[in-house]
Design an enzyme around this catalytic site. Structure first.
Site, short mmCIF file in Angstrom:
data_model
loop_
_atom_site.label_atom_id
_atom_site.label_comp_id
_atom_site.label_asym_id
_atom_site.label_seq_id
_atom_site.Cartn_x
_atom_site.Cartn_y
_atom_site.Cartn_z
N HIS A 60 31.38 89.09 -2.26
CA HIS A 60 31.44 87.64 -2.18
C HIS A 60 32.66 87.12 -2.93
CE1 HIS A 60 27.24 88.83 -1.60
NE2 HIS A 60 27.05 87.70 -0.96
N HIS B 116 25.82 86.99 -7.07
CA HIS B 116 26.68 87.48 -5.98
C HIS B 116 28.15 87.33 -6.33
CE1 HIS B 116 25.75 83.22 -5.19
NE2 HIS B 116 26.96 83.13 -4.70
N GLY C 94 21.07 88.08 -9.15
CA GLY C 94 21.35 88.22 -7.72
C GLY C 94 20.34 87.41 -6.93
N PRO C 95 19.06 87.72 -7.04
CA PRO C 95 18.05 86.85 -6.44
C PRO C 95 18.16 85.47 -7.10
CG PRO C 95 17.12 89.01 -6.95
CD PRO C 95 18.48 88.94 -7.61
N LEU C 96 18.39 84.46 -6.31
CA LEU C 96 18.84 83.19 -6.87
C LEU C 96 17.77 82.51 -7.72
CD1 LEU C 96 21.02 82.12 -3.86
CD2 LEU C 96 21.81 82.67 -6.16
N ASN D 129 29.90 73.81 -5.14
CA ASN D 129 30.91 73.92 -4.08
C ASN D 129 30.37 73.49 -2.72
OD1 ASN D 129 29.49 76.15 -2.95
ND2 ASN D 129 30.61 77.59 -4.25
N ILE E 216 28.67 74.78 -0.52
CA ILE E 216 28.69 75.73 0.60
C ILE E 216 27.72 76.86 0.25
CG2 ILE E 216 30.08 77.43 1.86
CD1 ILE E 216 31.08 74.65 2.40
N ASP F 179 -14.74 80.28 -8.13
CA ASP F 179 -13.46 79.71 -7.72
C ASP F 179 -13.04 80.19 -6.33
OD1 ASP F 179 -12.89 77.87 -9.64
OD2 ASP F 179 -11.65 79.19 -10.86
N HIS G 208 -8.58 82.24 -5.65
CA HIS G 208 -8.38 82.64 -7.03
C HIS G 208 -8.78 84.10 -7.30
CE1 HIS G 208 -7.79 78.42 -7.46
NE2 HIS G 208 -7.74 78.45 -8.78
#
Lengths: 692, 692
Positions: free
Chosen positions: B31, B71, B119-121, B190, B192, B491, B495
């Protein structure tokens, strides 16, 4: 005798409260506080705004009501009982008991009038956004001038806890972006959670936050009938923005010792406190489950008004059917969850001459056909459609038509015409996997659309709480999960799924399909669209795979049985079985050929779906995996967890028992043992052990 | 020759950009767009604000830098190379290759200077909140007047995608509530994302949203060095609020054809575009991985300044050690991840005389001891501590000391003294399971604390993406998951966990312990605190269980081996093995006794941890589960998925193969087959099949 207005309101509201209190007390379990605090809001909504007909809980043009704060289930059950949905006092008295229609949290399917299964916080909020999307899409697609056959709203009752959850934040952001003006959320801001007052952790300005998302925000006294009524009217008047009504309420209202404390949240009040609370309401202290006749008469008006509204809608439908017979047929088919005739006639058939092809690409080709043949297929990805290949090309973006800056061409209505504005079929969910999934469930339960959502398989982790509720409530949703193994390569372990396949297989009611090549991908989509009883996950590769030569191998139609003999030992009597799924099937085939050349008679079983295979009759399963044949090797680029089910304790499992690594895909696969050499060597060692 | 200031800045920034471009181009994967757009901000931060010493990446009082937008890893690798963290040009040239120190996304442990795996946002954002919490806690606990041995900040670089994710929203809300003024987020706005411009889905006002959370918000031109510098200075000056700097940037800055397009996001620019971009920078077009000497000299100053700062800190530490020897020892032990002497001496031992006890209650009693013996045990629950029993009583809430309306008594500093303000050890995470988990990981990787977090086992689904990163990056975190089966009762299915245990077992590096009674719970906690190499999950019951009589049964110390023979057939030679975990062990024991009365010789194996048992030598495993003994029955109130590993294809699995149901716990358990009758009948049928 008639009771004057304000007095009558109070009587009705206290009826809801006391039924809820009594239900919880009798069960000796449950959450009385929310119904006590939110009863006034709910009463105003249900008796003055909600478009519903209790005589037909499935009326397509009803308003949807979602109790996102599902722990307040007795509030909803009380309303369903009082307004005539067919719940009985006996049902209320069996709250939280085995087999009752009044389970601890609302469950779609168990109770007439319950739209979605809620309880895990934030989920209902996300579902509601999906319902509002489905409504807008159906309206833009099917309504014609003077014939608004889709014309309803989605209402939510949400708690502090709902609005603390990230899934609700994601969904709210998207709802604002999409200008879902038909979505109205009553926020029961009682500032008390199970363990504390919210100020110890939740001091943000929720209203300002929602305004930042582009919502209409109003703050009202949630105990004030007139104020709530006015706020709902104002919310309905704004069709450009979803609405949040921040309603200040008092949890456990009326309880002398527990109002405004977290003790009112999740436990019965206790017998003495119930009496004291009833006294505070001016209620007969000894009467349990008491419904004053005047209150019942008022609630009965909901049904009367609903019947009128539904009848008026039926007239519109009659005219619509006459004027738009084809559209009407498509509309009714969509609502019935039926697929159009010939929907799969044009699905592609691939041959090796098409060249190697990733199953994500085969999936994209399938979707290109479905885009035309299945006009209510609506969905999108969590910002990954270039990678997941899930864009419905030429079918427009689902966007508010009133937002010129979004660069949309003006909307044209209808299936046959343009596909812009809210009739667009590609939803940009954004990088919001969790909300996407809750939204898809809401779309499915709204009805009229076949929703799909895509992302990388690893990120199914983000989706998991919502997948579970889709499975529990048997929503027909299709998840397209690409980049389905460590073979995705360079992005590395954060993006490489390992344990996801096993983790998803462990979930009840979730059908998974991991096709081995382009033709199995076609079959997988065919099955996914016809499946009922829960969501379906398609696991597709990033990397290219051979298109298997079906002139010498078994037909891909075998996918429907979950597992099938793809290639067998030449004389017919295998001494070893190689079981593989998805991208590893072609690897197993290569190993099979090498073994044959070395005189070892192996069978290759392609097993795209454990769930479908387990549902086959025993004789079929035993024919594919003969019980006496213990020499078995499984090959799947995922966690070995669970594979003993098919290879037993005598077989071998070639899987991934640690996290992945960043490197080009073929390098990673080779380093992790996904090579012909390793499969062959493993097979031989299993065979040797067996013979020994 | 010296280069004038602005020119030198540009040279340095373009060095970062071109290294990143070249790294991605050489890998043919990655990236480039983010590093090109965010290089100016990162340059300002790293050369003018970040308190770090590249010579000692583990310096405890360094500022933490988290690249939440993982990234953009080449940005970080370029900075680590240029500032002297020991990365080499060769490392940059092996970006995304097998075994390199420069994997596709930053991974803690692979690369010096990488604080967390991202990495995983959204995850890095959550981790950073955890780091800021750890800093404040350590500062409040250990600093003494004139001796600020903990005095640093946490910086984050986050992308649009990070701020779309719910986990970041949850974490931001909590950070605002806690007034974490030492947390500063540079938001690379940005506009994007991978697939589109953000305006198709993310039109909210992010700044206004963060202001609603209670953050300081500034908007700046992220390409303007002076503006970013001023904003960082202003952010540092506000110690009462976390700071969001909304920095408008241009993705792929300088690329003639790709700047401001999503094509710059996730793919190499391509050789021609690389040349054109370098030309636009005034860079030698043919030079790859080129570092102008003037730029290198400037970056070298980071190390020089860092060495001075670290040396000054070491002087403070010397004085501190002299003045506060005990505190200093505790501080250094905490940072080293060591447990204090005698930490487990007072752990309770239970006997049947204590009466039946839920393992959550036993866990609460253990934590009451640890609250005193392990003073850096810090954590909380997602609004469920009354249910999970995880409050550290008398140890205060972790809250900003400057918020009188929160009703806190004024803070007193230090371990020995009061425990209010930021020295409080109970964190109110709110109903934010996902952020809680990311925060715990950040706390662990910050160092100095032993973090724990609690909720119901079902809601581990909400935590899953963050659990995975904790496992991948080997964070020492303890998850307390109570209400660990359908036995929780009323529950209902929303649950009641079913598939969660199997799903978590499938995850690498995650140690699970499901203790059978109070004493196994003590052992489980003992193991959890000593474990290294990943997080630990404790699965505890809501319902009461017998305290097993260890005078006649094997000692609970067997937990450390994962599985052990709890009770055996009287003459010593079992014909059948009952394997159970957690609450089902006492059920298996009852069945064992009934079977014995009927002349069937069974063994009961308590198996609290698959992971620990698998790590035992084969001879131990074979002694517990003799390979020749095929008559085996497993009993666990969870998905049967995976149990064939222990019972093979000849055994039987008593598990839960569908979702749960709402009813009192004992009713649910009986309806699902968890009765002595059913275990006995199943055991007999397995035995009959074996004999046959």
């Amino acid at each position: 005798m008639t009771v004057p207005g304000a007095k009558l309101d109070e009587l009705c509201i206290n009826t809801i409260r006391t039924l809820s209190i009594d239900g919880v007390q009798k069960a000796n379990s449950g959450h009385p506080g929310l119904p006590m605090g939110a009863a006034a809001m709910a009463y105003v909504l249900w008796t003055r705004h909600l478009r519903c007909d209790p005589a037909d809980p499935a009326w397509p043009d009803r308003d949807r009501f979602v109790l996102s704060a599902g722990h307040g289930s007795m509030l909803l059950y009380s309303l369903l009982f009082l307004t005539g949905y067919g719940l009985t006092l006996d049902d209320l008295q069996h709250f939280r008991q085995w087999g009752s229609r009044t389970p601890g949290h609302p469950e779609r399917g168990d109770t007439p009038g319950v739209e979605v299964t809620t309880g895990p916080l934030g989920q209902g909020f996300g579902n509601a956004v999906g319902m509002a999307i489905a409504e807008r899409w159906l309206a833009a697609t099917f309504n014609r001038p003077g014939q608004p056959i889709v014309d309803h709203r989605t209402y939510v009752l949400a708690s502090d806890g709902d609005l603390m959850e990230g899934v609700a934040a994601e969904a709210a952001s998207l709802a604002g972006d999409l200008r879902l003006g038909r979505l109205i959320v009553l926020y029961d801001a009682n500032r008390i959670t199970l363990s504390a007052t919210t100020d110890v952790t939740f001091s943000e300005d929720v209203g300002a936050r929602f305004a930042a998302y582009g919502w209409q925000v109003q703050e009202v006294d949630g105990m004030d009938v007139a104020a709530v009524d006015a706020a709902l009217t104002a919310a309905r008047a704004d069709e450009q923005r979803p609405s949040l009504i921040v309603a200040r309420t008092h949890i456990g209202f009326g309880s002398p010792h527990k109002q405004d404390t977290f003790e009112a949240h999740g436990e019965p009040l206790g017998k003495d406190e119930v009496r004291l609370t009833k006294r505070a309401y001016g209620w007969p202290e000894d009467a349990d489950f008491f419904v004053p006749p005047e209150a019942q008469r008022e609630f009965d008006r909901v049904g009367a008004r609903g019947a009128e509204r539904r009848s008026a809608w039926q007239q519109v439908m009659l005219a619509y059917r006459a004027a738009q017979p084809e559209l009407a047929a498509a509309f009714e088919r969509a609502l019935a969850g039926e697929l159009p005739p010939g929907w799969d006639a044009a699905l592609p058939v691939f041959t090796p001459a098409d060249g190697d092809m990733a199953t994500r690409d085969a999936g994209g080709k399938v979707m290109a056909v479905l885009a035309d043949s299945l006009p209510n297929l609506v969905g999108g990805s969590a910002d990954l459609d270039p990678s997941t290949r899930t864009m419905l090309k030429g079918k427009g973006d689902f966007q508010s038509a009133d937002v010129p800056e979004k660069g949309q061409t003006p909307p044209t209505q209808g299936l046959a015409g343009g596909v812009w504005g809210y009739a667009g079929r590609n939803i940009h969910f954004g990088i919001r996997e969790h909300a996407m999934t809750a939204i898809l469930t809401g779309m499915a339960h709204h009805g009229g659309v076949v929703p799909f959502g895509a992302t990388f398989l690893t990120f199914s982790d983000y989706m998991r709480p919502s997948i579970r509720l889709a499975a529990l409530s048997e929503a027909h949703v299709i998840y397209v999960w690409t980049h389905d193994s460590i073979a995705l390569g360079e992005d590395g372990p954060t993006h490489q799924p390992v344990e996801q396949i096993a983790s998803l297989r462990a979930m009840p009611n979730l059908l998974l399909l991991r096709p081995a090549d382009a033709n199995e991908t076609v079959e997988a989509w065919r099955i996914a669209l016809q499946h009922r009883g829960g969501p379906v996950g398609l696991l597709l590769t990033r990397q290219k795979l051979p298109v298997l030569d079906r002139s010498t191998l078994a037909a891909a139609a075998g996918v429907a049985r979950g597992a099938y003999v793809l290639a067998d030992a030449a004389p017919g009597s295998p001494e070893l079985i190689l079981i593989a799924t998805g991208s590893e099937v072609s690897l197993a085939l290569e190993a099979h050929r090498r073994l044959a050349a070395e005189g070892v008679r192996s069978r290759v079983v392609s097993m795209p779906s454990w769930e479908l295979f387990r549902a086959q009759p025993a004789e079929y399963r035993d024919a594919v995996l003969p019980p006496a044949l213990h020499a078995r090797v499984s090959v799947e680029a995922g966690s070995p967890f669970g594979w003993e089910r098919w290879v037993g304790l005598d077989g071998a499992i070639i899987g991934v028992d640690r996290f992945g690594a960043s490197a080009p895909g073929p390098v990673v696969m080779a380093e992790y043992g996904f090579t012909v050499d390793n499969v062959v060597a493993t097979a031989k060692s299993v065979l040797a052990r067996e013979r020994h």
